[in-house]
Design a protein around this motif. Structure first.
Motif, PDB file in Angstrom:
ATOM      1  N   VAL A 154       0.846  -1.208   0.000  1.00  0.00           N
ATOM      2  CA  VAL A 154       0.000   0.000   0.000  1.00  0.00           C
ATOM      3  C   VAL A 154       0.874   1.248   0.000  1.00  0.00           C
ATOM      4  N   LEU A 155       1.954   1.221   0.781  1.00  0.00           N
ATOM      5  CA  LEU A 155       2.865   2.362   0.857  1.00  0.00           C
ATOM      6  C   LEU A 155       3.483   2.663  -0.508  1.00  0.00           C
ATOM      7  N   ILE A 156       3.925   1.631  -1.213  1.00  0.00           N
ATOM      8  CA  ILE A 156       4.562   1.821  -2.519  1.00  0.00           C
ATOM      9  C   ILE A 156       3.560   2.343  -3.542  1.00  0.00           C
ATOM     10  N   ALA A 157       2.375   1.740  -3.571  1.00  0.00           N
ATOM     11  CA  ALA A 157       1.357   2.181  -4.531  1.00  0.00           C
ATOM     12  C   ALA A 157       0.922   3.616  -4.257  1.00  0.00           C
ATOM     13  N   ALA A 158       0.730   3.947  -2.979  1.00  0.00           N
ATOM     14  CA  ALA A 158       0.311   5.305  -2.620  1.00  0.00           C
ATOM     15  C   ALA A 158       1.388   6.321  -2.968  1.00  0.00           C
ATOM     16  N   ALA A 159       2.656   5.950  -2.777  1.00  0.00           N
ATOM     17  CA  ALA A 159       3.761   6.858  -3.120  1.00  0.00           C
ATOM     18  C   ALA A 159       3.786   7.140  -4.613  1.00  0.00           C
ATOM     19  N   ALA A 160       3.602   6.099  -5.425  1.00  0.00           N
ATOM     20  CA  ALA A 160       3.589   6.285  -6.883  1.00  0.00           C
ATOM     21  C   ALA A 160       2.440   7.191  -7.311  1.00  0.00           C
ATOM     22  N   LEU A 161       1.266   6.998  -6.725  1.00  0.00           N
ATOM     23  CA  LEU A 161       0.111   7.820  -7.083  1.00  0.00           C
ATOM     24  C   LEU A 161       0.270   9.251  -6.564  1.00  0.00           C
ATOM     25  N   ALA A 162       0.920   9.424  -5.407  1.00  0.00           N
ATOM     26  CA  ALA A 162       1.164  10.779  -4.895  1.00  0.00           C
ATOM     27  C   ALA A 162       2.072  11.559  -5.849  1.00  0.00           C
ATOM     28  N   VAL A 163       3.084  10.885  -6.393  1.00  0.00           N
ATOM     29  CA  VAL A 163       3.934  11.522  -7.408  1.00  0.00           C
ATOM     30  C   VAL A 163       3.096  11.895  -8.626  1.00  0.00           C
ATOM     31  N   GLY A 164       2.184  10.999  -9.005  1.00  0.00           N
ATOM     32  CA  GLY A 164       1.298  11.292 -10.130  1.00  0.00           C
ATOM     33  C   GLY A 164       0.395  12.484  -9.880  1.00  0.00           C
ATOM     34  N   ILE A 165      -0.072  12.636  -8.646  1.00  0.00           N
ATOM     35  CA  ILE A 165      -0.925  13.782  -8.299  1.00  0.00           C
ATOM     36  C   ILE A 165      -0.180  15.095  -8.523  1.00  0.00           C
ATOM     37  N   MET A 166       1.044  15.165  -8.012  1.00  0.00           N
ATOM     38  CA  MET A 166       1.828  16.388  -8.150  1.00  0.00           C
ATOM     39  C   MET A 166       2.220  16.634  -9.606  1.00  0.00           C
ATOM     40  N   ALA A 167       2.526  15.556 -10.348  1.00  0.00           N
ATOM     41  CA  ALA A 167       2.872  15.709 -11.763  1.00  0.00           C
ATOM     42  C   ALA A 167       1.683  16.218 -12.565  1.00  0.00           C
ATOM     43  N   GLU A 168       0.509  15.711 -12.250  1.00  0.00           N
ATOM     44  CA  GLU A 168      -0.701  16.170 -12.953  1.00  0.00           C
ATOM     45  C   GLU A 168      -0.977  17.640 -12.655  1.00  0.00           C
ATOM     46  N   ASP A 169      -0.837  18.036 -11.394  1.00  0.00           N
ATOM     47  CA  ASP A 169      -1.041  19.450 -11.047  1.00  0.00           C
ATOM     48  C   ASP A 169      -0.016  20.337 -11.748  1.00  0.00           C
ATOM     49  N   ALA A 170       1.235  19.892 -11.785  1.00  0.00           N
ATOM     50  CA  ALA A 170       2.279  20.686 -12.448  1.00  0.00           C
ATOM     51  C   ALA A 170       2.004  20.815 -13.940  1.00  0.00           C
TER      52      ALA A 170
END
Length: 320
Positions: free
Chosen positions: A169-185
């Motif tokens: 769960v930690l690894i998957a959430a970390a990958a998606l958190a990076v995706g959230i910031m990349a999408e906002d950027a």
């Protein structure tokens, strides 16, 4: 097509409701606080996602140029409900890693609200929108970083093994958190547009799809965990003896005992207490004197800070 976004939003809403209901059901039978906290997080996530549909309804009623007062009220509401959802999940992390400091429970929520309201004037347009919308991603990153530090700092091999169960769960959430910031950027800094068309699909800037995927993933994991807890109580409820109940006790007894510093013999006595054995039965099973059993029971209650056997059993089923 707008219908694709619409139905995707419905799936996210349905997942949030299902996860909240599953967690609450698991809480009713197990009384584990972590399940109640997860229920609160998913309920808030449901209402947070519902604001997406509310904007579509408002645009249909009042036209594409929404009233500034409405936009301000909606933005403030999303800060509060989104902050509540993230804080519930932060408390889930605290409960999982056994973090009990009250100040640390509250501090991230205060920082999130203070930062979000400080950036509220920039929520409308311009590159500064990135920082406003990324406050959520930063909150998520804080949770993941805290969990990682606690895992790496754990020297107890049993506790480390328990924490490691949350690694996927930690690894998957970390990958998606990076995706959230990349999408906002991408939307707010690089392109500075309100939507992007990818064939028949129109992606909107304010609808962070990686955040929705994170919600779906967490909801799926929560449902799996809750259904497993419900199945265990159905097959072997705590009031009855059975192989399923004994396996659950054996799987969690070592971690529970290490948490309170129980000795090997005290864990053996605790196991029999959880199976409903009285002192005489425990003495016969372990081939020790009845007075010795009473001493062990007294030490166990003293170390776990429980007033009696029933409270001890309830504490085990809540926290094991």
């Amino acid at each position: 097509m707008e219908f694709l976004t619409y139905y995707f939003t419905l799936v996210v809403l349905l997942a949030g409701v299902m996860a909240a209901a599953s967690c609450f059901s698991a809480f009713l039978v197990s009384r584990k606080r972590i399940m109640l906290l997860a229920c609160g997080g998913f309920l808030c996530a449901f209402f947070d996602t519902a604001f997406m549909l509310q904007d579509d309804i408002a645009a249909a009623l009042f036209g594409p140029s929404l009233d500034p007062a409405y936009l301000l009220g909606r933005t403030v509401a999303t800060i509060l409900i989104g902050g509540a959802s993230l804080t519930f999940f932060w408390l889930v992390v605290c409960d999982y890693v056994d973090e009990r400091r009250r100040a640390l429970h509250i501090a991230p929520a205060v920082v999130f609200l203070a930062g979000s309201f400080a950036l509220l004037p920039f929520a409308g347009e311009g590159p500064m929108r990135f920082w406003f919308y990324s406050m959520r991603a930063l909150y998520i990153c804080w949770m993941l970083l805290f969990a990682l530090v606690r895992y790496l700092g754990t020297t107890d091999p049993v506790e480390r093994c328990r924490l490691e169960r949350g690694r996927p769960v930690l690894i998957a959430a970390a990958a998606l958190a990076v995706g959230i910031m990349a999408e906002d950027a991408l939307f707010f800094v690089a392109l500075q547009v309100e939507s992007v068309s990818l064939g028949p699909v129109a992606l909107q800037a304010e609808r962070n799809y990686f955040e929705n995927l994170l919600t779906l993933g967490c909801a799926a994991f929560a449902c799996f965990y809750a259904f497993r807890a419900l199945s265990l109580r159905f097959d072997a409820p705590p009031t009855d003896e059975g192989a399923g109940r004994e396996r659950y006790i054996d799987d969690n007894l070592l971690a529970y005992g290490n948490r309170y510093g129980l000795t090997d013999r005290e864990r053996e006595v605790l196991r029999l207490i959880l199976l409903g054995r009285d002192n005489q039965n425990i003495a016969s099973t372990l081939t020790i004197a009845l007075s010795t059993v009473k001493v062990y029971v007294h030490r166990i209650l003293q170390k776990t800070e429980q007033p009696g056997r029933q409270a001890l059993a309830q504490d085990f089923w809540k926290n094991a």
